[in-house]
Design an enzyme around this catalytic site. Structure first.
Site, PDB file in Angstrom:
ATOM      1  N   MET A   1       0.856  -1.191   0.000  1.00  0.00           N
ATOM      2  CA  MET A   1       0.000   0.000   0.000  1.00  0.00           C
ATOM      3  C   MET A   1       0.896   1.246   0.000  1.00  0.00           C
ATOM      4  O   MET A   1       0.467   2.328   0.416  1.00  0.00           O
ATOM      5  CB  MET A   1      -0.932  -0.012   1.211  1.00  0.00           C
ATOM      6  CG  MET A   1      -1.870  -1.209   1.190  1.00  0.00           C
ATOM      7  SD  MET A   1      -3.418  -0.948   2.064  1.00  0.00           S
ATOM      8  CE  MET A   1      -2.820  -0.694   3.713  1.00  0.00           C
TER       9      MET A   1
ATOM     10  N   ALA B   1       4.099   3.820   1.039  1.00  0.00           N
ATOM     11  CA  ALA B   1       4.774   4.260   2.273  1.00  0.00           C
ATOM     12  C   ALA B   1       5.873   3.247   2.603  1.00  0.00           C
ATOM     13  O   ALA B   1       5.936   2.700   3.707  1.00  0.00           O
ATOM     14  CB  ALA B   1       3.778   4.416   3.426  1.00  0.00           C
TER      15      ALA B   1
ATOM     16  N   HIS C   1       9.234   1.035   3.258  1.00  0.00           N
ATOM     17  CA  HIS C   1      10.354   1.077   4.199  1.00  0.00           C
ATOM     18  C   HIS C   1      11.191  -0.190   4.020  1.00  0.00           C
ATOM     19  O   HIS C   1      10.904  -1.015   3.147  1.00  0.00           O
ATOM     20  CB  HIS C   1       9.843   1.229   5.639  1.00  0.00           C
ATOM     21  CG  HIS C   1       8.785   0.227   6.014  1.00  0.00           C
ATOM     22  ND1 HIS C   1       9.041  -1.124   6.117  1.00  0.00           N
ATOM     23  CD2 HIS C   1       7.466   0.366   6.263  1.00  0.00           C
ATOM     24  CE1 HIS C   1       7.944  -1.762   6.443  1.00  0.00           C
ATOM     25  NE2 HIS C   1       6.956  -0.883   6.530  1.00  0.00           N
TER      26      HIS C   1
ATOM     27  N   HIS D   1       9.531  -3.578   3.412  1.00  0.00           N
ATOM     28  CA  HIS D   1       9.115  -3.865   2.032  1.00  0.00           C
ATOM     29  C   HIS D   1      10.330  -4.217   1.184  1.00  0.00           C
ATOM     30  O   HIS D   1      10.275  -5.095   0.326  1.00  0.00           O
ATOM     31  CB  HIS D   1       8.435  -2.640   1.405  1.00  0.00           C
ATOM     32  CG  HIS D   1       7.168  -2.228   2.087  1.00  0.00           C
ATOM     33  ND1 HIS D   1       7.082  -1.124   2.891  1.00  0.00           N
ATOM     34  CD2 HIS D   1       5.928  -2.787   2.082  1.00  0.00           C
ATOM     35  CE1 HIS D   1       5.841  -1.004   3.343  1.00  0.00           C
ATOM     36  NE2 HIS D   1       5.127  -1.999   2.877  1.00  0.00           N
TER      37      HIS D   1
ATOM     38  N   LYS E   1       5.229  -9.875   9.754  1.00  0.00           N
ATOM     39  CA  LYS E   1       4.701  -8.963  10.784  1.00  0.00           C
ATOM     40  C   LYS E   1       3.172  -9.068  10.819  1.00  0.00           C
ATOM     41  O   LYS E   1       2.573  -9.086  11.876  1.00  0.00           O
ATOM     42  CB  LYS E   1       5.124  -7.513  10.544  1.00  0.00           C
ATOM     43  CG  LYS E   1       4.665  -6.606  11.690  1.00  0.00           C
ATOM     44  CD  LYS E   1       5.255  -5.256  11.606  1.00  0.00           C
ATOM     45  CE  LYS E   1       4.515  -4.380  10.643  1.00  0.00           C
ATOM     46  NZ  LYS E   1       3.142  -4.026  11.096  1.00  0.00           N
ATOM     47  N   ASP E   2       2.577  -9.147   9.611  1.00  0.00           N
ATOM     48  CA  ASP E   2       1.119  -9.335   9.521  1.00  0.00           C
ATOM     49  C   ASP E   2       0.860 -10.842   9.520  1.00  0.00           C
ATOM     50  O   ASP E   2       0.479 -11.419   8.497  1.00  0.00           O
ATOM     51  CB  ASP E   2       0.584  -8.677   8.256  1.00  0.00           C
ATOM     52  CG  ASP E   2       0.759  -7.177   8.295  1.00  0.00           C
ATOM     53  OD1 ASP E   2       0.046  -6.531   9.064  1.00  0.00           O
ATOM     54  OD2 ASP E   2       1.641  -6.665   7.593  1.00  0.00           O
TER      55      ASP E   2
ATOM     56  N   SER F   1       7.129  -0.436  10.304  1.00  0.00           N
ATOM     57  CA  SER F   1       5.735  -0.306   9.861  1.00  0.00           C
ATOM     58  C   SER F   1       5.564   1.088   9.276  1.00  0.00           C
ATOM     59  O   SER F   1       6.193   2.042   9.747  1.00  0.00           O
ATOM     60  CB  SER F   1       4.817  -0.470  11.077  1.00  0.00           C
ATOM     61  OG  SER F   1       3.538   0.033  10.766  1.00  0.00           O
TER      62      SER F   1
HETATM   63  O1  PAF Z   1       0.011  -5.783   3.897  1.00  0.00           O
HETATM   64  C1  PAF Z   1      -0.402  -4.874   3.152  1.00  0.00           C
HETATM   65  O2  PAF Z   1       0.294  -3.878   2.883  1.00  0.00           O
HETATM   66  C2  PAF Z   1      -1.800  -4.975   2.557  1.00  0.00           C
HETATM   67  O3  PAF Z   1      -2.680  -5.564   3.453  1.00  0.00           O
HETATM   68  C3  PAF Z   1      -1.816  -5.679   1.204  1.00  0.00           C
HETATM   69  C4  PAF Z   1      -1.396  -7.132   1.314  1.00  0.00           C
HETATM   70  C5  PAF Z   1      -0.912  -4.952   0.227  1.00  0.00           C
HETATM   71  C6  PAF Z   1      -3.239  -5.661   0.625  1.00  0.00           C
HETATM   72  O4  PAF Z   1      -3.702  -4.353   0.445  1.00  0.00           O
END
Ligand code: PAF
Length: 302
Positions: free
Chosen positions: A51, A53, A55, A58, A170-171, A206
């Site tokens: 999404m 932003a 860091h 990612h 993390k998620d 995050s």
């Molecule tokens: O983890 C995220 O950034 C979001 O939940 C994702 C997987 C890109 C879906 O919008």
């Protein structure tokens, strides 16, 4: 003199040269046209949905994606259907130019940055059933969140048709949901999980950290510190006692307010009562630091 002029010239051109290698695609049709041709050349496609932003967290997904595949595509789309709190959606940081620069320097081939209309030409009314996996933790506190995640990720998978897709641990619950969705929809994409990236202080990276004041950031470090510390408590304390001790320790700090702390089976995400209750055990936490909601997790048993 000539060497120094050349050096300056190349230095000025450098961002243009690397950016030129990366293409920003905005429409579904552009992605489909490009990728049909790449696939017909036998190229493997790696995909990192984000999404924005961006860091270092990612970046770790992107690096792995580049290492594993011929082509790396990153999507940047702030998905409205996964925000149960509209204020959070409005406040979500957006800077496509900065993110593009970051990804170009990392060596990404394509960015997919669609509009909402491209992703949802019609409202997505699909309702997923993930059984018990989304009836706990984030699923309880963010109703509808995982349905929105499944909607957007399945739509993105359908557009990109990746061989592999990369998600951060993390998620933790999101990862379990996406694996379940891939199973239910019988998709051929391989889901690759990447470990949490932390600041030197231990704070899990995050996009929301940007919203913390420097004072709040110092306090937020106690989340990971307490989770790491809690691994030492397993020998002497029961699961319930560890949950209480983690919660009480964190709530004793000004600005921190634990929303939940659960210790669960790492596959089913259902709570465990004792340390022998599963072979894979994870502790998942959501904590408010001021008005910023942070999540983190720790593996107790693998
Ligand atoms: O983890 C995220 O950034 C979001 O939940 C994702 C997987 C890109 C879906 O919008």
């Amino acid at each position: 003199m000539i060497v120094s002029w050349l050096h300056k010239y190349l230095f000025a051109l450098y961002p243009l040269l690397i950016l030129k290698k990366m293409e920003v695609l905005k429409t579904v049709k552009e992605v489909q046209d490009k990728f049909i041709s790449l696939r017909s050349q036998g190229k493997t496609i790696g995909f990192v949905p984000t999404m924005g932003a961006l860091h270092e967290g990612h970046l770790s997904l992107v690096k792995q994606c580049i290492a594993d595949n011929d082509i790396c595509i990153v999507s940047i789309f702030v998905n409205p259907t996964q925000f149960n709190n509209k204020e959070d959606l409005v406040k979500y940081p957006r800077d496509l130019e900065k993110d593009s620069q970051y990804l170009a320097e990392a060596g990404v081939n394509f960015i997919f940055a669609p509009s909402e209309k491209e992703i949802y030409p019609e409202p997505d009314t699909r309702q997923f059933d993930f059984g018990q996996i989304d009836k706990v933790m984030e699923g309880v506190h963010r109703p509808g969140h995982f349905n929105g995640v499944a909607q957007v990720v399945s739509r993105l998978f359908d557009i990109v048709k990746p061989d592999k897709a990369y998600f951060g641990e993390k998620d933790f619950q999101q990862l379990a949901i996406i694996r379940e969705m891939v199973k239910q929809l019988n998709l051929s994409v391989q889901i690759v999980a990447m470990p949490i990236v932390r600041e030197a202080s231990g704070l899990a990276l995050s996009s929301r950290n940007e919203r913390l004041t420097s004072k709040q950031k110092e306090v937020a470090v106690n989340i990971s510190k307490t989770l790491f510390e809690s691994k030492k408590w397993m020998d002497n304390l029961s699961v319930k006692q560890v949950i209480d001790k983690v919660t009480d320790t964190l709530n004793s700090f000004d600005e921190l307010n634990v929303e939940y702390y659960e210790i669960a089976d790492g596959y089913t995400l259902q709570s465990v009562k004792d340390w022998k209750g599963a072979n894979y055990i994870v502790g998942c936490i959501a904590v408010f630091c001021g008005d910023v909601r942070l999540i983190d997790n720790i593996i107790y048993k693998a």
